[in-house]
Design an enzyme around this catalytic site. Structure first.
Site, PDB file in Angstrom:
ATOM      1  CB  CYS A 131      85.653 113.515  85.961  1.00  0.00           C
ATOM      2  SG  CYS A 131      86.044 112.823  88.013  1.00  0.00           S
ATOM      3  NE  ARG A 152     111.768 108.609 113.213  1.00  0.00           N
ATOM      4  CZ  ARG A 152     111.924 107.530 112.568  1.00  0.00           C
ATOM      5  NH1 ARG A 152     111.194 106.546 112.445  1.00  0.00           N
ATOM      6  NH2 ARG A 152     113.268 106.948 112.107  1.00  0.00           N
ATOM      7  CB  ALA A 192     121.444 104.324 103.162  1.00  0.00           C
ATOM      8  CG  HIS A 204      87.588 111.095  90.879  1.00  0.00           C
ATOM      9  ND1 HIS A 204      87.232 110.523  89.696  1.00  0.00           N
ATOM     10  CD2 HIS A 204      87.808 110.509  91.720  1.00  0.00           C
ATOM     11  CE1 HIS A 204      87.195 109.311  89.946  1.00  0.00           C
ATOM     12  NE2 HIS A 204      87.773 109.115  91.223  1.00  0.00           N
ATOM     13  CD  GLU A 233      88.941 115.210  86.877  1.00  0.00           C
ATOM     14  OE1 GLU A 233      88.940 114.862  88.296  1.00  0.00           O
ATOM     15  OE2 GLU A 233      89.438 114.432  86.143  1.00  0.00           O
TER      16      GLU A 233
HETATM   17  N1  NAP Z   1     121.988 101.046 104.615  1.00  0.00           N
HETATM   18  C1  NAP Z   1     120.557 100.670 104.295  1.00  0.00           C
HETATM   19  O1  NAP Z   1     120.117 101.302 103.439  1.00  0.00           O
HETATM   20  C2  NAP Z   1     120.146  99.537 104.960  1.00  0.00           C
HETATM   21  C3  NAP Z   1     118.666  99.324 104.793  1.00  0.00           C
HETATM   22  C4  NAP Z   1     118.176  98.002 105.305  1.00  0.00           C
HETATM   23  C5  NAP Z   1     119.042  97.079 106.102  1.00  0.00           C
HETATM   24  N2  NAP Z   1     120.604  97.607 106.137  1.00  0.00           N
HETATM   25  C6  NAP Z   1     121.215  96.381 106.935  1.00  0.00           C
HETATM   26  O2  NAP Z   1     121.070  95.224 106.010  1.00  0.00           O
HETATM   27  C7  NAP Z   1     121.005  94.142 107.240  1.00  0.00           C
HETATM   28  C8  NAP Z   1     120.017  93.203 106.884  1.00  0.00           C
HETATM   29  O3  NAP Z   1     120.029  92.757 105.491  1.00  0.00           O
HETATM   30  P1  NAP Z   1     119.991  91.017 105.385  1.00  0.00           P
HETATM   31  O4  NAP Z   1     120.494  90.913 103.983  1.00  0.00           O
HETATM   32  O5  NAP Z   1     120.681  90.680 106.413  1.00  0.00           O
HETATM   33  O6  NAP Z   1     118.306  90.808 105.760  1.00  0.00           O
HETATM   34  P2  NAP Z   1     117.119  91.245 104.937  1.00  0.00           P
HETATM   35  O7  NAP Z   1     117.349  91.427 103.415  1.00  0.00           O
HETATM   36  O8  NAP Z   1     116.374  92.472 105.612  1.00  0.00           O
HETATM   37  O9  NAP Z   1     116.209  90.223 105.333  1.00  0.00           O
HETATM   38  C9  NAP Z   1     116.381  88.734 104.630  1.00  0.00           C
HETATM   39  C10 NAP Z   1     115.508  87.925 105.249  1.00  0.00           C
HETATM   40  O10 NAP Z   1     114.204  88.174 104.703  1.00  0.00           O
HETATM   41  C11 NAP Z   1     113.318  86.857 104.788  1.00  0.00           C
HETATM   42  N3  NAP Z   1     112.930  86.660 103.331  1.00  0.00           N
HETATM   43  C12 NAP Z   1     111.573  86.382 102.984  1.00  0.00           C
HETATM   44  N4  NAP Z   1     111.389  86.461 101.879  1.00  0.00           N
HETATM   45  C13 NAP Z   1     112.579  86.548 101.197  1.00  0.00           C
HETATM   46  C14 NAP Z   1     112.970  86.597  99.803  1.00  0.00           C
HETATM   47  N5  NAP Z   1     112.086  86.460  98.816  1.00  0.00           N
HETATM   48  N6  NAP Z   1     114.194  86.983  99.517  1.00  0.00           N
HETATM   49  C15 NAP Z   1     114.891  87.445 100.567  1.00  0.00           C
HETATM   50  N7  NAP Z   1     114.775  87.274 101.918  1.00  0.00           N
HETATM   51  C16 NAP Z   1     113.365  86.927 102.166  1.00  0.00           C
HETATM   52  C17 NAP Z   1     114.443  85.907 105.056  1.00  0.00           C
HETATM   53  O11 NAP Z   1     114.278  85.724 106.564  1.00  0.00           O
HETATM   54  P3  NAP Z   1     113.082  84.396 106.914  1.00  0.00           P
HETATM   55  O12 NAP Z   1     114.152  83.532 106.906  1.00  0.00           O
HETATM   56  O13 NAP Z   1     112.747  85.070 108.527  1.00  0.00           O
HETATM   57  O14 NAP Z   1     112.134  84.640 105.894  1.00  0.00           O
HETATM   58  C18 NAP Z   1     115.871  86.510 104.874  1.00  0.00           C
HETATM   59  O15 NAP Z   1     116.924  85.940 105.671  1.00  0.00           O
HETATM   60  C19 NAP Z   1     121.284  94.780 108.455  1.00  0.00           C
HETATM   61  O16 NAP Z   1     122.680  94.772 109.040  1.00  0.00           O
HETATM   62  C20 NAP Z   1     120.832  96.258 108.320  1.00  0.00           C
HETATM   63  O17 NAP Z   1     121.537  97.279 108.973  1.00  0.00           O
HETATM   64  C21 NAP Z   1     121.030  98.500 105.738  1.00  0.00           C
END
Ligand code: NAP
Length: 366
Positions: A91, A213, A161, A57, A59
């Protein structure tokens, strides 16, 4: 309660203690990241922070550096000194033995074996104790640890984002939505969080590495939530070389198949009970807390974010809004059953700041 006796320099020295602790965030699980400075005659004679892995820790390290100068000095500690025999002696006892005459504490430790007892132990030994200097900052620094011990789950920061019209992906892949400055901030969060989590859809669409990164940064544990095992075993996140593991989380029925498919590449498997939309996120969060992880960065996508919000597991939402309008593409949150504005999830403590050309909005769901 006795009135608070603030001495000149208390705030300044507590800031120094916080500055010691901050770089250790994400490195001290299962313990909080704590900073300690020892001050004699108005000058800092020792400074230390919780070491990697949570021990030693702050301290005892600061006391060791201060040596005899600790006698009659003031110790500034960002988090209440421990008072119980865990893997190290208390501590509070080390501070008493070192002969400090005053201890200034940022915030109390909510962990039941410590809560208030560190303070009581110090006072019983005749040491003047001051609690609550820069309290909000000290609590915020260890919001992960505090959430884990009080709610038995990690603190969840949901990052999105998006374009100004609320899309997190355009209809076709290619290009970033947010600026380099915003993306660098996300890497700083990855550096500080114990784990980063995404849904299967994100791995399939973006093939992210989810590592940190930054120069001198450290990788978080990477978690892919994939109930139906749809993600390719050769995806970048499973092939990454890193000191921290990648973990695939699936439902109990698919655990053996997951081990066969992903295990040979070194991916760990966590199996939890299924829920309507995939994996039961509450159980997953509990499993993460049991491993000592305090803060998780949920990086999407739209469906997993909705599921976490619906389960009331999100502690802070961080939206990076880029000055772009798509007019098409994936909405940031998919699948919340909101029919009327009055049913929306409401956020409080909203803060806005500009990051390069983007706006970062942060708020806490009520
Ligand atoms: N701009 C950003 O900040 C950002 C960040 C991340 C992603 N994205 C975009 O988001 C898109 C992907 O999002 P998405 O909604 O299609 O997929 P997602 O939310 O990444 O994944 C959803 C999948 O997760 C699994 N899952 C397991 N447990 C779950 C639960 N409790 N609740 C929900 N899902 C669960 C399911 O697949 P299974 O059937 O295999 O379990 C579900 O189909 C992409 O186009 C990516 O480019 C953007």
């Amino acid at each position: 309660m006795a009135p608070r006796v603030e001495h000149p320099g208390d705030v300044r020295f507590m800031r120094q203690a916080l500055a010691q602790a901050a770089p250790m965030l994400g490195r001290t699980a299962p313990n909080p990241a704590v900073g300690c400075v020892i001050v004699k005659h108005g000058r800092i004679v020792a400074r230390a922070a919780t070491a990697s892995g949570g021990r030693p820790h702050a301290e005892p390290q600061a006391i060791h550096i201060a040596g005899r100068r600790a006698r009659g000095a003031t110790a500034y500690v960002s988090f209440e000194p421990c008072s119980h025999f865990g893997q190290t002696p208390p501590c509070a006892d080390a501070l008493i033995a070192a002969g400090v005459s005053r201890v200034v504490i940022g915030c109390l430790d909510p962990y039941p074996p410590v809560r208030g007892r560190g303070v009581a132990r110090l006072r019983k030994a005749g040491i003047e104790v001051e609690v609550g200097v820069l309290e909000a900052q000290c609590r915020r620094l260890n919001e992960g640890f505090i959430t884990r011990v009080t709610r038995r789950r990690p603190f969840m920061l949901l990052k999105l984002a998006m374009s100004l019209d609320g899309r997190i992906a355009a209809p076709r892949p290619g290009g970033w939505i947010t600026s380099e400055q915003s993306r660098e901030l996300v890497h700083r969060w990855r550096n500080e969080c114990d784990a980063v989590m995404v849904g299967a859809g994100t791995v399939i669409a973006d093939n992210p590495r989810l590592n940190c990164r930054l120069n001198g940064g450290r990788d978080p544990v990477r978690i892919v939530v994939d109930a139906a095992l749809r993600t390719p075993p050769r995806a970048a996140v499973y092939r990454l070389r890193s000191h921290a593991p990648t973990i695939l989380v699936t439902v109990t029925e698919n655990a053996d198949r997951a081990r066969q498919l992903y295990g040979p590449g070194g991916t760990e498997i966590i199996a939890v009970r299924g829920a309507a939309d995939g994996v039961d996120l509450r159980l997953l969060m509990r499993a993460m807390a049991a491993r000592g992880w305090s803060k998780v960065l949920l990086e999407g996508g739209a469906h997993l974010a909705a599921s976490a919000l619906r389960s009331r597991l999100v502690d802070r939402v961080a939206v990076f809004a880029a000055p772009l309008i798509f007019g098409a593409g994936l909405p940031a949150i998919e699948g919340l059953p909101t029919a009327r504005a009055s049913q929306a999830i409401k956020l409080t403590n909203l803060r806005a700041e500009q990051i390069g050309p983007d706006w970062l909005l942060q708020g806490e769901p009520l």
